[in-house]
Scaffold this active site. Structure first.
Site, PDB file in Angstrom:
ATOM      1  N   GLY A  34       5.351   4.095  -8.927  1.00  8.87           N
ATOM      2  CA  GLY A  34       6.097   2.830  -9.087  1.00  8.87           C
ATOM      3  C   GLY A  34       5.141   1.650  -9.036  1.00  8.87           C
ATOM      4  O   GLY A  34       5.152   0.769  -9.915  1.00  8.87           O
ATOM      5  N   HIS A  35       4.278   1.647  -8.014  1.00  4.39           N
ATOM      6  CA  HIS A  35       3.283   0.567  -7.908  1.00  4.39           C
ATOM      7  C   HIS A  35       2.350   0.584  -9.121  1.00  4.39           C
ATOM      8  O   HIS A  35       2.011  -0.457  -9.675  1.00  4.39           O
ATOM      9  CB  HIS A  35       2.418   0.752  -6.652  1.00  4.39           C
ATOM     10  CG  HIS A  35       3.176   0.707  -5.359  1.00  4.39           C
ATOM     11  ND1 HIS A  35       3.333   1.815  -4.554  1.00  4.39           N
ATOM     12  CD2 HIS A  35       3.781  -0.310  -4.711  1.00  4.39           C
ATOM     13  CE1 HIS A  35       4.008   1.483  -3.473  1.00  4.39           C
ATOM     14  NE2 HIS A  35       4.304   0.198  -3.532  1.00  4.39           N
ATOM     15  N   GLN A  38       8.126  -9.382   7.609  1.00  4.76           N
ATOM     16  CA  GLN A  38       9.309  -8.906   6.896  1.00  4.76           C
ATOM     17  C   GLN A  38       9.937  -7.670   7.551  1.00  4.76           C
ATOM     18  O   GLN A  38      10.884  -7.103   7.014  1.00  4.76           O
ATOM     19  CB  GLN A  38       9.006  -8.657   5.421  1.00  4.76           C
ATOM     20  CG  GLN A  38       8.118  -7.467   5.136  1.00  4.76           C
ATOM     21  CD  GLN A  38       7.699  -7.430   3.667  1.00  4.76           C
ATOM     22  OE1 GLN A  38       6.917  -8.239   3.203  1.00  4.76           O
ATOM     23  NE2 GLN A  38       8.230  -6.471   2.920  1.00  4.76           N
ATOM     24  N   LYS A  44      13.025  -2.125  -8.418  1.00  2.00           N
ATOM     25  CA  LYS A  44      13.427  -1.330  -7.251  1.00  2.00           C
ATOM     26  C   LYS A  44      13.951  -2.256  -6.141  1.00  2.00           C
ATOM     27  O   LYS A  44      14.931  -1.954  -5.468  1.00  2.00           O
ATOM     28  CB  LYS A  44      12.208  -0.532  -6.770  1.00  2.00           C
ATOM     29  CG  LYS A  44      12.280   0.026  -5.374  1.00  2.00           C
ATOM     30  CD  LYS A  44      12.973   1.338  -5.380  1.00  2.00           C
ATOM     31  CE  LYS A  44      13.249   1.901  -4.013  1.00  2.00           C
ATOM     32  NZ  LYS A  44      12.354   1.536  -2.945  1.00  2.00           N
ATOM     33  N   ASP A  45      13.256  -3.380  -5.934  1.00  2.00           N
ATOM     34  CA  ASP A  45      13.682  -4.372  -4.931  1.00  2.00           C
ATOM     35  C   ASP A  45      14.338  -5.532  -5.683  1.00  2.00           C
ATOM     36  O   ASP A  45      13.775  -6.621  -5.801  1.00  2.00           O
ATOM     37  CB  ASP A  45      12.476  -4.851  -4.128  1.00  2.00           C
ATOM     38  CG  ASP A  45      11.831  -3.724  -3.346  1.00  2.00           C
ATOM     39  OD1 ASP A  45      12.160  -3.559  -2.172  1.00  2.00           O
ATOM     40  OD2 ASP A  45      11.012  -2.966  -3.928  1.00  2.00           O
ATOM     41  N   GLY A  55       0.815  -1.213   0.000  1.00  3.08           N
ATOM     42  CA  GLY A  55       0.000   0.000   0.000  1.00  3.08           C
ATOM     43  C   GLY A  55       0.845   1.257   0.000  1.00  3.08           C
ATOM     44  O   GLY A  55       2.030   1.224  -0.351  1.00  3.08           O
ATOM     45  N   GLN A  62      14.899  -8.846  -3.884  1.00  9.00           N
ATOM     46  CA  GLN A  62      13.601  -9.502  -3.692  1.00  9.00           C
ATOM     47  C   GLN A  62      13.161 -10.209  -4.971  1.00  9.00           C
ATOM     48  O   GLN A  62      12.708 -11.367  -4.935  1.00  9.00           O
ATOM     49  CB  GLN A  62      12.574  -8.448  -3.291  1.00  9.00           C
ATOM     50  CG  GLN A  62      11.143  -8.909  -3.299  1.00  9.00           C
ATOM     51  CD  GLN A  62      10.200  -7.820  -2.793  1.00  9.00           C
ATOM     52  OE1 GLN A  62      10.180  -7.523  -1.613  1.00  9.00           O
ATOM     53  NE2 GLN A  62       9.448  -7.227  -3.679  1.00  9.00           N
ATOM     54  N   ARG A 105       8.510   4.990   1.513  1.00 13.57           N
ATOM     55  CA  ARG A 105       9.266   5.547   2.644  1.00 13.57           C
ATOM     56  C   ARG A 105       9.789   6.953   2.365  1.00 13.57           C
ATOM     57  O   ARG A 105      10.257   7.617   3.295  1.00 13.57           O
ATOM     58  CB  ARG A 105      10.424   4.621   3.026  1.00 13.57           C
ATOM     59  CG  ARG A 105       9.946   3.311   3.658  1.00 13.57           C
ATOM     60  CD  ARG A 105      11.092   2.489   4.243  1.00 13.57           C
ATOM     61  NE  ARG A 105      10.608   1.404   5.050  1.00 13.57           N
ATOM     62  CZ  ARG A 105      10.459   0.142   4.632  1.00 13.57           C
ATOM     63  NH1 ARG A 105      10.777  -0.183   3.394  1.00 13.57           N
ATOM     64  NH2 ARG A 105      10.000  -0.786   5.450  1.00 13.57           N
TER      65      ARG A 105
HETATM   66  P1  AMP Z   1       6.121  -2.309  -1.636  1.00 15.56           P
HETATM   67  O1  AMP Z   1       4.745  -1.765  -1.490  1.00 15.56           O
HETATM   68  O2  AMP Z   1       7.187  -1.345  -1.284  1.00 15.56           O
HETATM   69  O3  AMP Z   1       6.281  -3.683  -1.013  1.00 15.56           O
HETATM   70  O4  AMP Z   1       6.321  -2.561  -3.198  1.00 15.56           O
HETATM   71  C1  AMP Z   1       5.431  -3.348  -3.932  1.00 15.56           C
HETATM   72  C2  AMP Z   1       6.019  -3.609  -5.298  1.00 15.56           C
HETATM   73  O5  AMP Z   1       6.218  -2.368  -5.963  1.00 15.56           O
HETATM   74  C3  AMP Z   1       7.394  -4.300  -5.230  1.00 15.56           C
HETATM   75  O6  AMP Z   1       7.467  -5.296  -6.241  1.00 15.56           O
HETATM   76  C4  AMP Z   1       8.345  -3.163  -5.480  1.00 15.56           C
HETATM   77  O7  AMP Z   1       9.570  -3.576  -6.064  1.00 15.56           O
HETATM   78  C5  AMP Z   1       7.546  -2.309  -6.445  1.00 15.56           C
HETATM   79  N1  AMP Z   1       8.040  -0.928  -6.413  1.00 15.56           N
HETATM   80  C6  AMP Z   1       8.211  -0.142  -5.336  1.00 15.56           C
HETATM   81  N2  AMP Z   1       8.752   1.045  -5.689  1.00 15.56           N
HETATM   82  C7  AMP Z   1       8.942   0.985  -7.034  1.00 15.56           C
HETATM   83  C8  AMP Z   1       9.476   1.900  -7.994  1.00 15.56           C
HETATM   84  N3  AMP Z   1       9.938   3.096  -7.661  1.00 15.56           N
HETATM   85  N4  AMP Z   1       9.514   1.493  -9.294  1.00 15.56           N
HETATM   86  C9  AMP Z   1       9.046   0.270  -9.653  1.00 15.56           C
HETATM   87  N5  AMP Z   1       8.531  -0.630  -8.792  1.00 15.56           N
HETATM   88  C10 AMP Z   1       8.474  -0.278  -7.499  1.00 15.56           C
END
Ligand code: AMP
Length: 281
Positions: free
Chosen positions: A36-37, A61, A149-150, A31, A153, A187
């Site tokens: 990016g999401h 995590q 980005k990750d 969330g 992961q 973040r």
């Molecule tokens: P998170 O909500 O941070 O767990 O991220 C969920 C998904 O969104 C993960 O697969 C992240 O790698 C991807 N994600 C987060 N930030 C970015 C970004 N800036 N660009 C592309 N994907 C992203």
């Protein structure tokens, strides 16, 4: 758009869609959604008939002194954004729903889970692979979308899917950045304006490595030393790691070749940020 809060409802909804022959895409998130999401959601929409997004701040995590309790939770806004993107299903379970009392089973990708962020965040990747396995079982997606980005992961999930014969295709989408280069992250909202400015050095250091690599430098030690010098100019930025690794094994490399992954994590104030670039120039 249907919102499911229980495993039972989500599983039934996804089964029904797949029985209709729909190709189902999953975008797992915690969330606090940003572009990016949404880029993952758009990729899923373009490659699948129906798209499910999970929103779950996964406690397993987070380490004991990390930001689980203060992690941004913006469900109403997230729901609106996903509705606009034409998402079909949101899965937003509670912690009790996902981890009923007595749950003691975990999924670990041995040997990869202790690399990069896994070194300074023990148990982090075990939490990620466990929750992603659970999501795969509940939702049974044909394709799941993750962000570069990750990068660690993504490598760990690709390996888990391969080793455990999970019937899902993994798609990894490029990093979405702010116009000034900062990688988008939920973040980033923790940063004050000064920290936000300092954080730009992370991407700058990666770009410098790419430039030196493009000019022919192949020594990992030299490249890393240059990056560390750049970062040292910003006392408010405390490096956790800066490594050049094989993108599949996450092992450090001495001689850098095309396709190597340059990855870093750093604290800006008390906020831990990560970033990376593949060396494919
Ligand atoms: P998170 O909500 O941070 O767990 O991220 C969920 C998904 O969104 C993960 O697969 C992240 O790698 C991807 N994600 C987060 N930030 C970015 C970004 N800036 N660009 C592309 N994907 C992203």
């Amino acid at each position: 758009m249907k919102i499911c809060k229980t495993i039972h409802n989500m599983h039934a909804a996804c089964r029904a869609l797949r029985h209709e022959g729909k190709r189902l895409g999953l975008v797992p998130t915690m969330g606090a959604l940003h572009e990016g999401h949404l880029s993952l959601v758009r990729a899923a929409n373009s490659q699948c008939d129906v798209v499910a997004v999970s929103i779950f701040v996964n406690p397993t995590q987070f380490g004991p002194n990390e930001d689980f309790s203060r992690y941004p939770r913006t469900f109403d806004r997230d729901r609106e954004l996903l509705d606009k993107e034409g998402v079909d299903l949101i899965f937003a379970p509670s912690v009790e729903e996902m981890y009923p009392q007595g749950a003691i089973t975990y999924v670990t990708v041995e040997g990869l889970s202790d690399k990069l962020c896994g070194k300074s965040r023990p148990g982090h990747f075990r939490g990620v692979t466990t929750v992603v396995s659970k999501l795969f079982h509940i939702i049974e997606p044909d394709v799941a979308f993750f962000g570069q980005k990750d990068a660690a992961q993504a490598a760990i999930i690709r390996r888990m899917v391969r080793d455990l014969n999970m019937p899902v295709e993994i798609v990894v989408c490029p990093i979405v950045r702010e116009p000034d280069g900062l990688a988008m992250s939920s973040r980033n909202s923790y940063l004050d304006p000064q920290q936000r400015q300092s954080a730009l050095v992370l991407h700058r250091s990666l770009m410098r490595i790419r430039e030196l690599f493009g000019n022919g430098e192949r020594s990992s030690a030299k490249l890393i030393a240059t990056a560390k010098e750049i970062l040292a100019g910003w006392p408010s930025v405390r490096l956790d790691y800066f490594e050049i690794v094989n993108p599949d094994t996450l092992e450090s490399v001495d001689n850098v070749s095309h396709g190597a992954l340059v990855a870093l994590a750093a604290f800006v104030g008390s906020t831990r940020l990560i970033d990376n670039i593949p060396l494919n120039v």
